[in-house]
Scaffold this motif. Structure first.
Motif, PDB file in Angstrom:
ATOM      1  N   PRO A  40     -86.613  46.357  52.317  1.00  0.00           N
ATOM      2  CA  PRO A  40     -85.341  45.663  52.048  1.00  0.00           C
ATOM      3  C   PRO A  40     -84.789  44.906  53.243  1.00  0.00           C
ATOM      4  N   PHE A  41     -85.646  44.463  54.143  1.00  0.00           N
ATOM      5  CA  PHE A  41     -85.211  43.678  55.289  1.00  0.00           C
ATOM      6  C   PHE A  41     -86.286  42.657  55.620  1.00  0.00           C
ATOM      7  N   THR A  42     -85.920  41.677  56.428  1.00  0.00           N
ATOM      8  CA  THR A  42     -86.821  40.583  56.761  1.00  0.00           C
ATOM      9  C   THR A  42     -87.817  41.007  57.832  1.00  0.00           C
ATOM     10  N   LEU A  43     -89.077  40.757  57.559  1.00  0.00           N
ATOM     11  CA  LEU A  43     -90.138  41.055  58.515  1.00  0.00           C
ATOM     12  C   LEU A  43     -90.761  39.790  59.092  1.00  0.00           C
ATOM     13  N   SER A  44     -90.587  38.672  58.386  1.00  0.00           N
ATOM     14  CA  SER A  44     -91.143  37.398  58.837  1.00  0.00           C
ATOM     15  C   SER A  44     -90.315  36.268  58.247  1.00  0.00           C
ATOM     16  N   SER A  45     -90.232  35.175  58.967  1.00  0.00           N
ATOM     17  CA  SER A  45     -89.501  34.016  58.452  1.00  0.00           C
ATOM     18  C   SER A  45     -90.339  33.215  57.452  1.00  0.00           C
ATOM     19  N   LYS A  46     -91.634  33.478  57.404  1.00  0.00           N
ATOM     20  CA  LYS A  46     -92.531  32.770  56.488  1.00  0.00           C
ATOM     21  C   LYS A  46     -92.473  33.404  55.102  1.00  0.00           C
ATOM     22  N   ASP A  47     -92.921  32.642  54.075  1.00  0.00           N
ATOM     23  CA  ASP A  47     -92.972  33.171  52.715  1.00  0.00           C
ATOM     24  C   ASP A  47     -94.090  34.191  52.538  1.00  0.00           C
ATOM     25  N   THR A  84    -107.835  42.948  52.469  1.00  0.00           N
ATOM     26  CA  THR A  84    -106.931  41.958  53.046  1.00  0.00           C
ATOM     27  C   THR A  84    -105.520  42.384  52.694  1.00  0.00           C
ATOM     28  N   TYR A  85    -104.656  42.407  53.681  1.00  0.00           N
ATOM     29  CA  TYR A  85    -103.253  42.720  53.446  1.00  0.00           C
ATOM     30  C   TYR A  85    -102.441  41.441  53.508  1.00  0.00           C
ATOM     31  N   ILE A  86    -101.461  41.343  52.630  1.00  0.00           N
ATOM     32  CA  ILE A  86    -100.523  40.235  52.722  1.00  0.00           C
ATOM     33  C   ILE A  86     -99.106  40.795  52.646  1.00  0.00           C
ATOM     34  N   LEU A  87     -98.231  40.164  53.381  1.00  0.00           N
ATOM     35  CA  LEU A  87     -96.813  40.467  53.333  1.00  0.00           C
ATOM     36  C   LEU A  87     -96.167  39.232  52.731  1.00  0.00           C
ATOM     37  N   MET A  88     -95.578  39.374  51.555  1.00  0.00           N
ATOM     38  CA  MET A  88     -95.014  38.218  50.866  1.00  0.00           C
ATOM     39  C   MET A  88     -93.539  38.443  50.584  1.00  0.00           C
ATOM     40  N   LYS A  89     -92.832  37.341  50.431  1.00  0.00           N
ATOM     41  CA  LYS A  89     -91.411  37.389  50.146  1.00  0.00           C
ATOM     42  C   LYS A  89     -91.145  36.585  48.869  1.00  0.00           C
ATOM     43  N   PRO A  90     -91.227  37.244  47.686  1.00  0.00           N
ATOM     44  CA  PRO A  90     -90.948  36.520  46.441  1.00  0.00           C
ATOM     45  C   PRO A  90     -89.450  36.213  46.332  1.00  0.00           C
ATOM     46  N   HIS A  91     -89.136  35.054  45.817  1.00  0.00           N
ATOM     47  CA  HIS A  91     -87.741  34.654  45.657  1.00  0.00           C
ATOM     48  C   HIS A  91     -87.180  35.282  44.383  1.00  0.00           C
ATOM     49  N   LEU A  92     -86.050  35.933  44.523  1.00  0.00           N
ATOM     50  CA  LEU A  92     -85.434  36.618  43.391  1.00  0.00           C
ATOM     51  C   LEU A  92     -84.537  35.669  42.616  1.00  0.00           C
ATOM     52  N   LYS A  93     -84.499  35.875  41.301  1.00  0.00           N
ATOM     53  CA  LYS A  93     -83.654  35.038  40.442  1.00  0.00           C
ATOM     54  C   LYS A  93     -82.509  35.854  39.856  1.00  0.00           C
ATOM     55  N   PHE A 122     -82.393  49.962  45.761  1.00  0.00           N
ATOM     56  CA  PHE A 122     -81.722  48.886  46.476  1.00  0.00           C
ATOM     57  C   PHE A 122     -80.368  48.629  45.831  1.00  0.00           C
ATOM     58  N   GLN A 123     -79.468  47.988  46.582  1.00  0.00           N
ATOM     59  CA  GLN A 123     -78.149  47.682  46.043  1.00  0.00           C
ATOM     60  C   GLN A 123     -78.279  46.763  44.846  1.00  0.00           C
ATOM     61  N   LYS A 124     -77.478  47.038  43.791  1.00  0.00           N
ATOM     62  CA  LYS A 124     -77.567  46.246  42.558  1.00  0.00           C
ATOM     63  C   LYS A 124     -77.162  44.800  42.773  1.00  0.00           C
ATOM     64  N   ILE A 125     -76.196  44.565  43.632  1.00  0.00           N
ATOM     65  CA  ILE A 125     -75.710  43.199  43.829  1.00  0.00           C
ATOM     66  C   ILE A 125     -76.564  42.423  44.832  1.00  0.00           C
ATOM     67  N   SER A 126     -77.536  43.077  45.432  1.00  0.00           N
ATOM     68  CA  SER A 126     -78.379  42.435  46.432  1.00  0.00           C
ATOM     69  C   SER A 126     -79.298  41.403  45.784  1.00  0.00           C
ATOM     70  N   ARG A 127     -79.283  40.195  46.279  1.00  0.00           N
ATOM     71  CA  ARG A 127     -80.218  39.155  45.854  1.00  0.00           C
ATOM     72  C   ARG A 127     -81.111  38.764  47.034  1.00  0.00           C
ATOM     73  N   PHE A 128     -81.184  39.656  47.999  1.00  0.00           N
ATOM     74  CA  PHE A 128     -81.988  39.452  49.186  1.00  0.00           C
ATOM     75  C   PHE A 128     -83.456  39.655  48.823  1.00  0.00           C
ATOM     76  N   SER A 129     -84.285  38.705  49.125  1.00  0.00           N
ATOM     77  CA  SER A 129     -85.704  38.800  48.784  1.00  0.00           C
ATOM     78  C   SER A 129     -86.369  39.919  49.575  1.00  0.00           C
ATOM     79  N   GLN A 130     -86.969  40.836  48.846  1.00  0.00           N
ATOM     80  CA  GLN A 130     -87.678  41.949  49.466  1.00  0.00           C
ATOM     81  C   GLN A 130     -88.980  41.443  50.075  1.00  0.00           C
ATOM     82  N   ASN A 131     -89.438  42.099  51.118  1.00  0.00           N
ATOM     83  CA  ASN A 131     -90.758  41.844  51.663  1.00  0.00           C
ATOM     84  C   ASN A 131     -91.704  42.844  51.015  1.00  0.00           C
TER      85      ASN A 131
END
Length: 149
Positions: A40-47, A84-93, A122-131
């Motif tokens: 629930p926090f940012t690990l990279s600025s990339k998608d 192969t591992y990937i860390l992705m940040k899907p955009h939440l709608k 996670f918080q219900k009102i959170s629209r923060f994109s999960q990693n």
């Protein structure tokens, strides 16, 4: 008249090659995967970040251990040859988290089919994109990720 028909035919062929619909996942090579964890926090600025060495994995988990609250540190996965591992940040709608349904590889693009849901952790009102940390089976090389809802 023939030139006009050739022109229309040429346009039709070019337009058909540009169409990518939601059924694109059915035409590619399906990739086996494991959904490791959602952070629930940012690990990279990339998608997305491709983690193909233990050094990269250690750097990511150094950030995770710094940002993680609590006394227990999560174990660092070992990067092996056929994974192969990937860390992705899907955009939440409309939700606060996603579940991964299917992953396919078409040319140099990884198509990830996701389904949104409200995660009670996670918080219900959170629209923060999960990693999301994913482990893919095999040595997968790609240049782009397209997330499909």
């Amino acid at each position: 008249m023939k030139i006009y028909l050739y022109f229309l035919f040429f346009l039709f062929i070019n337009c058909q090659s540009q169409i990518i619909d939601n059924n694109a996942l059915q035409h590619g090579k399906e990739i086996q995967f494991e959904d490791q964890y959602h952070y629930p926090f940012t690990l990279s600025s990339k998608d997305f970040v491709i983690i193909n060495s233990q050094e990269k994995m250690n750097k990511i988990f150094k950030i995770i251990h710094q940002k993680n609250k609590g006394n227990r540190l999560s174990p660092i996965p070992t990067v092996v040859e056929n994974e192969t591992y990937i860390l992705m940040k899907p955009h939440l709608k409309n939700s606060n988290d996603v579940s991964i349904d299917k992953i396919s590889l078409i040319k140099n693009t990884l198509y990830i089919k996701v389904k949104e849901f409200n995660n009670p952790d996670f918080q219900k009102i959170s629209r923060f994109s999960q990693n999301v940390l994913l482990k893919l089976s095999g040595n997968i090389s790609f240049k782009n990720i397209i997330t499909q809802y």
